[in-house]
Write an enzyme that holds these catalytic residues in place. Sequence first.
Site, mmCIF file in Angstrom:
data_model
loop_
_atom_site.group_PDB
_atom_site.id
_atom_site.type_symbol
_atom_site.label_atom_id
_atom_site.label_comp_id
_atom_site.label_asym_id
_atom_site.label_seq_id
_atom_site.Cartn_x
_atom_site.Cartn_y
_atom_site.Cartn_z
ATOM 1 N N HIS A 1 -4.602 -1.765 2.185
ATOM 2 C CA HIS A 1 -3.175 -2.090 2.227
ATOM 3 C C HIS A 1 -2.790 -2.624 0.853
ATOM 4 C CE1 HIS A 1 -2.776 -1.826 6.634
ATOM 5 N NE2 HIS A 1 -3.901 -2.510 6.747
ATOM 6 N N CYS B 1 -5.395 2.259 7.596
ATOM 7 C CA CYS B 1 -5.802 1.310 8.634
ATOM 8 C C CYS B 1 -5.722 1.924 10.038
ATOM 9 C CB CYS B 1 -4.983 0.032 8.523
ATOM 10 S SG CYS B 1 -5.740 -1.390 9.360
#
Length: 300
Positions: A205, A107
């Site tokens: 994630h 991310c």
Amino acid sequence: MPKMMSQNMAVQPLTLTLGHLYPDQLNLYGDRGNILTLRRRCQLRGIELKVVGLGVGDALAPDEYDMLFIGGGQDKEQAPVAQDLYEMKGIGLWAAIEDDMPVLAVCGGYQLLAHYYRPAEGPDMRGLGVFDAWTEHKGPKSPRCIGNIAISWNGQTLVGFENHGGRTYLGTAKPLGKVIKGNGNNAEDQTEGAVYRHTYGTYLHGSLLPKNPHFADYLIELALQRKFADQSFTDTGIFNGNHADNAAGIGSTVLELQKTIVSPLLTPLEDSLEWEAHASILERLGLYSEAANVLRTHRS
């Protein structure tokens, strides 16, 4: 003939060292679970994984590490990190990447390894340019890319959870995979993540590695192969050449290496729970045949 260690001597495990970049600033959505997974999967094979945190102001000496990890954070946390990454760690990180050290960036960490990140408010954050890519946030009214995601990777699937406002666009960078269900880099072109040498950027994630044991083992294998690049493996995965000298040098017997490193490199683990979690994400996405294939493959 080199002398081998006496079998009654204390046996130390093989050791890998992982540098965790910005563990306090970039740790959204349980990304620390990726490190816990790597450590556990190493431990079960008799490999010790040492984890060293590298915060703002710490230099990165590439010869001290075998793997690197950088997680994600909010925009306000990424700004000071972006400056430190470029000014303090950039040279060392580039050296590690060009030397094929495995690096996982999730991310925000992924965004900062591209050319730049343009947030919804404030100035651009300069990245390292490892990936020929860039990220732009299209404003607070633009919907976030959020939810479970599945991508194709090396003929298999990777699953996770994505939650990002920025849209990443690839130039010449190779994507990590193709989106099967979800948004990926930008919800437009079905790409997810980016790859340069052994550096992998992704928005997955969840954490990524607990639900994708094959990808976790892939990173561990890369680290082992790189650390022992001056060795060669036989069909059974045992070191050739100056194997006994190397074994004595790292404090491990040949027998211990045989227990730890086997073809293709790592001993298989009992991963039924991990694959059930993987399949569960596929089922939530309506990918029932893919989920059934995963369970059938790994149960057999």
